[in-house]
Design a protein around this motif. Structure first.
Motif, PDB file in Angstrom:
ATOM      1  N   VAL A  43       0.866  -1.177   0.000  1.00 28.24           N
ATOM      2  CA  VAL A  43       0.000   0.000   0.000  1.00 28.24           C
ATOM      3  C   VAL A  43       0.902   1.226   0.000  1.00 28.24           C
ATOM      4  CG1 VAL A  43      -1.698   1.313   1.329  1.00 28.24           C
ATOM      5  CG2 VAL A  43      -1.870  -1.185   1.190  1.00 28.24           C
ATOM      6  N   ARG A  44       0.602   2.187  -0.850  1.00 27.04           N
ATOM      7  CA  ARG A  44       1.402   3.416  -0.911  1.00 27.04           C
ATOM      8  C   ARG A  44       1.240   4.174   0.401  1.00 27.04           C
ATOM      9  NH1 ARG A  44      -0.017   8.542  -4.528  1.00 27.04           N
ATOM     10  NH2 ARG A  44       1.510   9.949  -3.632  1.00 27.04           N
ATOM     11  N   THR A  45       2.334   4.342   1.126  1.00 27.32           N
ATOM     12  CA  THR A  45       2.326   5.045   2.402  1.00 27.32           C
ATOM     13  C   THR A  45       3.416   6.103   2.409  1.00 27.32           C
ATOM     14  OG1 THR A  45       3.836   3.445   3.396  1.00 27.32           O
ATOM     15  CG2 THR A  45       1.479   3.056   3.716  1.00 27.32           C
ATOM     16  N   GLU A  46       3.200   7.115   3.223  1.00 31.36           N
ATOM     17  CA  GLU A  46       4.252   8.088   3.490  1.00 31.36           C
ATOM     18  C   GLU A  46       4.918   7.683   4.789  1.00 31.36           C
ATOM     19  OE1 GLU A  46       2.873  12.122   3.156  1.00 31.36           O
ATOM     20  OE2 GLU A  46       2.042  11.753   1.166  1.00 31.36           O
ATOM     21  N   GLU A  47       6.025   8.292   5.089  1.00 34.97           N
ATOM     22  CA  GLU A  47       6.836   7.922   6.250  1.00 34.97           C
ATOM     23  C   GLU A  47       6.084   8.094   7.571  1.00 34.97           C
ATOM     24  OE1 GLU A  47      11.015   9.545   8.056  1.00 34.97           O
ATOM     25  OE2 GLU A  47      10.801   9.450   5.879  1.00 34.97           O
ATOM     26  N   LEU A  48       6.299   7.162   8.479  1.00 35.29           N
ATOM     27  CA  LEU A  48       5.762   7.246   9.832  1.00 35.29           C
ATOM     28  C   LEU A  48       6.500   8.377  10.545  1.00 35.29           C
ATOM     29  CD1 LEU A  48       3.804   5.717  11.756  1.00 35.29           C
ATOM     30  CD2 LEU A  48       5.757   4.379  12.479  1.00 35.29           C
TER      31      LEU A  48
ATOM     32  N   TYR B 194      -2.526   5.999   0.789  1.00 36.78           N
ATOM     33  CA  TYR B 194      -3.359   6.275  -0.379  1.00 36.78           C
ATOM     34  C   TYR B 194      -4.095   5.016  -0.794  1.00 36.78           C
ATOM     35  CZ  TYR B 194      -0.418  10.414  -0.692  1.00 36.78           C
ATOM     36  OH  TYR B 194       0.238  11.572  -0.407  1.00 36.78           O
ATOM     37  N   ASP B 195      -5.353   5.180  -1.201  1.00 38.42           N
ATOM     38  CA  ASP B 195      -6.096   4.044  -1.723  1.00 38.42           C
ATOM     39  C   ASP B 195      -5.820   3.893  -3.219  1.00 38.42           C
ATOM     40  OD1 ASP B 195      -7.718   5.905  -3.064  1.00 38.42           O
ATOM     41  OD2 ASP B 195      -9.482   5.508  -1.835  1.00 38.42           O
ATOM     42  N   LEU B 196      -6.504   2.976  -3.852  1.00 34.76           N
ATOM     43  CA  LEU B 196      -6.264   2.701  -5.272  1.00 34.76           C
ATOM     44  C   LEU B 196      -6.652   3.858  -6.188  1.00 34.76           C
ATOM     45  CD1 LEU B 196      -7.527  -0.989  -5.427  1.00 34.76           C
ATOM     46  CD2 LEU B 196      -5.160  -0.174  -5.318  1.00 34.76           C
TER      47      LEU B 196
ATOM     48  N   ASN C   8      -6.061   7.032  -5.422  1.00 35.84           N
ATOM     49  CA  ASN C   8      -5.165   8.126  -5.030  1.00 35.84           C
ATOM     50  C   ASN C   8      -5.794   9.082  -4.013  1.00 35.84           C
ATOM     51  OD1 ASN C   8      -2.504   9.015  -5.213  1.00 35.84           O
ATOM     52  ND2 ASN C   8      -3.099  10.697  -6.545  1.00 35.84           N
ATOM     53  N   ASN C   9      -6.786   8.615  -3.266  1.00 33.67           N
ATOM     54  CA  ASN C   9      -7.304   9.385  -2.145  1.00 33.67           C
ATOM     55  C   ASN C   9      -6.313   9.243  -0.998  1.00 33.67           C
ATOM     56  OD1 ASN C   9     -10.053  10.235  -3.058  1.00 33.67           O
ATOM     57  ND2 ASN C   9     -10.263   8.016  -3.295  1.00 33.67           N
ATOM     58  N   LYS C  10      -5.993  10.359  -0.383  1.00 33.93           N
ATOM     59  CA  LYS C  10      -5.033  10.379   0.718  1.00 33.93           C
ATOM     60  C   LYS C  10      -5.785  10.324   2.048  1.00 33.93           C
ATOM     61  CE  LYS C  10      -1.220  13.284   2.422  1.00 33.93           C
ATOM     62  NZ  LYS C  10      -0.482  14.535   2.160  1.00 33.93           N
ATOM     63  N   PHE C  11      -5.293   9.486   2.968  1.00 32.36           N
ATOM     64  CA  PHE C  11      -5.881   9.351   4.296  1.00 32.36           C
ATOM     65  C   PHE C  11      -4.784   9.485   5.340  1.00 32.36           C
ATOM     66  CE2 PHE C  11      -8.448   6.916   1.382  1.00 32.36           C
ATOM     67  CZ  PHE C  11      -9.737   7.286   1.711  1.00 32.36           C
ATOM     68  N   LYS C  12      -5.138  10.012   6.508  1.00 28.86           N
ATOM     69  CA  LYS C  12      -4.176  10.144   7.597  1.00 28.86           C
ATOM     70  C   LYS C  12      -4.572   9.200   8.717  1.00 28.86           C
ATOM     71  CE  LYS C  12      -2.395  14.098   8.538  1.00 28.86           C
ATOM     72  NZ  LYS C  12      -1.038  13.757   8.122  1.00 28.86           N
ATOM     73  N   VAL C  13      -3.571   8.604   9.358  1.00 31.09           N
ATOM     74  CA  VAL C  13      -3.766   7.778  10.541  1.00 31.09           C
ATOM     75  C   VAL C  13      -2.873   8.359  11.632  1.00 31.09           C
ATOM     76  CG1 VAL C  13      -3.565   5.474  11.537  1.00 31.09           C
ATOM     77  CG2 VAL C  13      -4.154   5.726   9.118  1.00 31.09           C
ATOM     78  N   TRP C  14      -3.424   8.506  12.833  1.00 28.73           N
ATOM     79  CA  TRP C  14      -2.623   9.035  13.934  1.00 28.73           C
ATOM     80  C   TRP C  14      -2.954   8.273  15.205  1.00 28.73           C
ATOM     81  CZ3 TRP C  14      -3.967  11.968  18.401  1.00 28.73           C
ATOM     82  CH2 TRP C  14      -5.325  12.157  18.576  1.00 28.73           C
ATOM     83  N   GLU C  15      -1.991   8.299  16.123  1.00 25.21           N
ATOM     84  CA  GLU C  15      -2.187   7.680  17.425  1.00 25.21           C
ATOM     85  C   GLU C  15      -1.528   8.553  18.478  1.00 25.21           C
ATOM     86  OE1 GLU C  15      -1.540   3.462  19.801  1.00 25.21           O
ATOM     87  OE2 GLU C  15      -0.470   3.792  17.935  1.00 25.21           O
ATOM     88  N   PRO C  16      -2.295   8.981  19.491  1.00 29.95           N
ATOM     89  CA  PRO C  16      -1.669   9.751  20.573  1.00 29.95           C
ATOM     90  C   PRO C  16      -0.791   8.846  21.406  1.00 29.95           C
ATOM     91  CG  PRO C  16      -3.962   9.299  21.108  1.00 29.95           C
ATOM     92  CD  PRO C  16      -3.721   8.768  19.715  1.00 29.95           C
ATOM     93  N   LYS C  17       0.269   9.418  21.936  1.00 28.39           N
ATOM     94  CA  LYS C  17       1.134   8.655  22.843  1.00 28.39           C
ATOM     95  C   LYS C  17       0.552   8.760  24.240  1.00 28.39           C
ATOM     96  CE  LYS C  17       5.496   9.190  20.421  1.00 28.39           C
ATOM     97  NZ  LYS C  17       6.873   9.706  20.559  1.00 28.39           N
ATOM     98  N   THR C  18       0.616   7.672  24.960  1.00 23.92           N
ATOM     99  CA  THR C  18       0.143   7.690  26.349  1.00 23.92           C
ATOM    100  C   THR C  18       1.340   7.726  27.272  1.00 23.92           C
ATOM    101  OG1 THR C  18       0.073   5.279  26.401  1.00 23.92           O
ATOM    102  CG2 THR C  18      -1.964   6.425  25.819  1.00 23.92           C
TER     103      THR C  18
END
Length: 107
Positions: free
Chosen positions: A74-79, A91-93, A95-105
Protein backbone atom coordinates in the motif's frame (compact mmCIF):
# COMPACT_ATOMS: atom_id res chain seq x y z
CA UNK A 1 -14.63 -1.36 -1.30
CA UNK A 2 -12.88 -4.72 -1.46
CA UNK A 3 -9.51 -2.99 -0.99
CA UNK A 4 -10.67 -1.39 2.27
CA UNK A 5 -12.14 -4.67 3.49
CA UNK A 6 -8.86 -6.47 2.76
CA UNK A 7 -6.47 -3.98 4.36
CA UNK A 8 -8.56 -2.85 7.33
CA UNK A 9 -10.70 -5.92 8.11
CA UNK A 10 -13.91 -3.92 7.71
CA UNK A 11 -17.32 -5.57 7.57
CA UNK A 12 -19.83 -4.99 4.79
CA UNK A 13 -23.54 -4.78 5.63
CA UNK A 14 -26.55 -5.78 3.53
CA UNK A 15 -26.76 -2.28 2.04
CA UNK A 16 -23.17 -2.40 0.65
CA UNK A 17 -21.82 -0.06 3.29
CA UNK A 18 -18.63 -0.63 5.24
CA UNK A 19 -18.73 -0.43 9.02
CA UNK A 20 -15.96 1.42 10.83
CA UNK A 21 -16.90 1.04 14.47
CA UNK A 22 -20.34 2.64 14.79
CA UNK A 23 -19.91 4.58 11.54
CA UNK A 24 -21.09 3.35 8.16
CA UNK A 25 -19.26 4.39 4.99
CA UNK A 26 -20.50 3.98 1.45
CA UNK A 27 -18.66 4.51 -1.80
CA UNK A 28 -19.81 6.27 -4.96
CA UNK A 29 -18.06 6.17 -8.29
CA UNK A 30 -16.96 9.59 -9.55
CA UNK A 31 -17.52 10.63 -13.13
CA UNK A 32 -14.12 12.30 -13.38
CA UNK A 33 -10.67 11.84 -11.84
CA UNK A 34 -11.48 13.79 -8.67
CA UNK A 35 -10.39 12.61 -5.23
CA UNK A 36 -11.27 13.47 -1.65
CA UNK A 37 -7.90 15.23 -1.27
CA UNK A 38 -7.93 18.92 -0.37
CA UNK A 39 -5.29 21.22 -1.86
CA UNK A 40 -4.32 23.79 0.75
CA UNK A 41 -1.37 25.56 2.35
CA UNK A 42 0.61 23.46 4.85
CA UNK A 43 -0.19 25.06 8.21
CA UNK A 44 2.93 23.66 9.90
CA UNK A 45 5.57 24.36 7.25
CA UNK A 46 3.88 27.10 5.23
CA UNK A 47 4.38 25.25 1.93
CA UNK A 48 1.93 26.05 -0.86
CA UNK A 49 0.09 23.23 -2.62
CA UNK A 50 -0.09 20.85 0.34
CA UNK A 51 -2.36 17.85 -0.25
CA UNK A 52 -4.49 17.44 2.88
CA UNK A 53 -6.48 14.26 3.43
CA UNK A 54 -10.21 14.76 3.98
CA UNK A 55 -10.34 11.80 6.38
CA UNK A 56 -8.22 11.08 9.43
CA UNK A 57 -8.42 7.89 11.49
CA UNK A 58 -7.26 7.37 15.07
CA UNK A 59 -5.38 4.09 15.57
CA UNK A 60 -4.61 1.97 18.60
CA UNK A 61 -1.65 0.07 17.14
CA UNK A 62 -0.27 2.41 14.51
CA UNK A 63 3.12 0.69 14.21
CA UNK A 64 1.46 -2.64 13.37
CA UNK A 65 -0.94 -1.04 10.88
CA UNK A 66 1.87 0.86 9.20
CA UNK A 67 4.05 -2.23 8.79
CA UNK A 68 1.11 -4.33 7.53
CA UNK A 69 0.27 -1.74 4.88
CA UNK A 70 3.90 -1.46 3.76
CA UNK A 71 4.20 -5.26 3.56
CA UNK A 72 1.06 -5.36 1.42
CA UNK A 73 2.43 -2.75 -1.01
CA UNK A 74 0.00 0.00 0.00
CA UNK A 75 1.40 3.42 -0.91
CA UNK A 76 2.33 5.04 2.40
CA UNK A 77 4.25 8.09 3.49
CA UNK A 78 6.84 7.92 6.25
CA UNK A 79 5.76 7.25 9.83
CA UNK A 80 6.36 10.48 11.76
CA UNK A 81 6.82 11.01 15.48
CA UNK A 82 5.61 14.45 16.64
CA UNK A 83 6.32 14.00 20.34
CA UNK A 84 2.82 13.54 21.73
CA UNK A 85 1.47 11.64 18.70
CA UNK A 86 2.59 9.46 15.77
CA UNK A 87 1.10 9.66 12.27
CA UNK A 88 1.38 8.57 8.67
CA UNK A 89 -0.54 9.03 5.43
CA UNK A 90 -1.60 6.33 3.00
CA UNK A 91 -3.36 6.27 -0.38
CA UNK A 92 -6.10 4.04 -1.72
CA UNK A 93 -6.26 2.70 -5.27
CA UNK A 94 -7.93 5.92 -6.50
CA UNK A 95 -5.17 8.13 -5.03
CA UNK A 96 -7.30 9.38 -2.15
CA UNK A 97 -5.03 10.38 0.72
CA UNK A 98 -5.88 9.35 4.30
CA UNK A 99 -4.18 10.14 7.60
CA UNK A 100 -3.77 7.78 10.54
CA UNK A 101 -2.62 9.04 13.93
CA UNK A 102 -2.19 7.68 17.42
CA UNK A 103 -1.67 9.75 20.57
CA UNK A 104 1.13 8.66 22.84
CA UNK A 105 0.14 7.69 26.35
CA UNK A 106 2.27 8.44 29.35
CA UNK A 107 3.06 5.36 31.44
Amino acid sequence: MEWFKKHFCLEQDDENRLKIGHVEVFFLETLDDSTTNILTKDWSLGNDHFVMPAFCFRAEEIQTLYHDLVLNDVRTEELQDHGWFVEFDFYDLDNNKFKVWEPKTSH
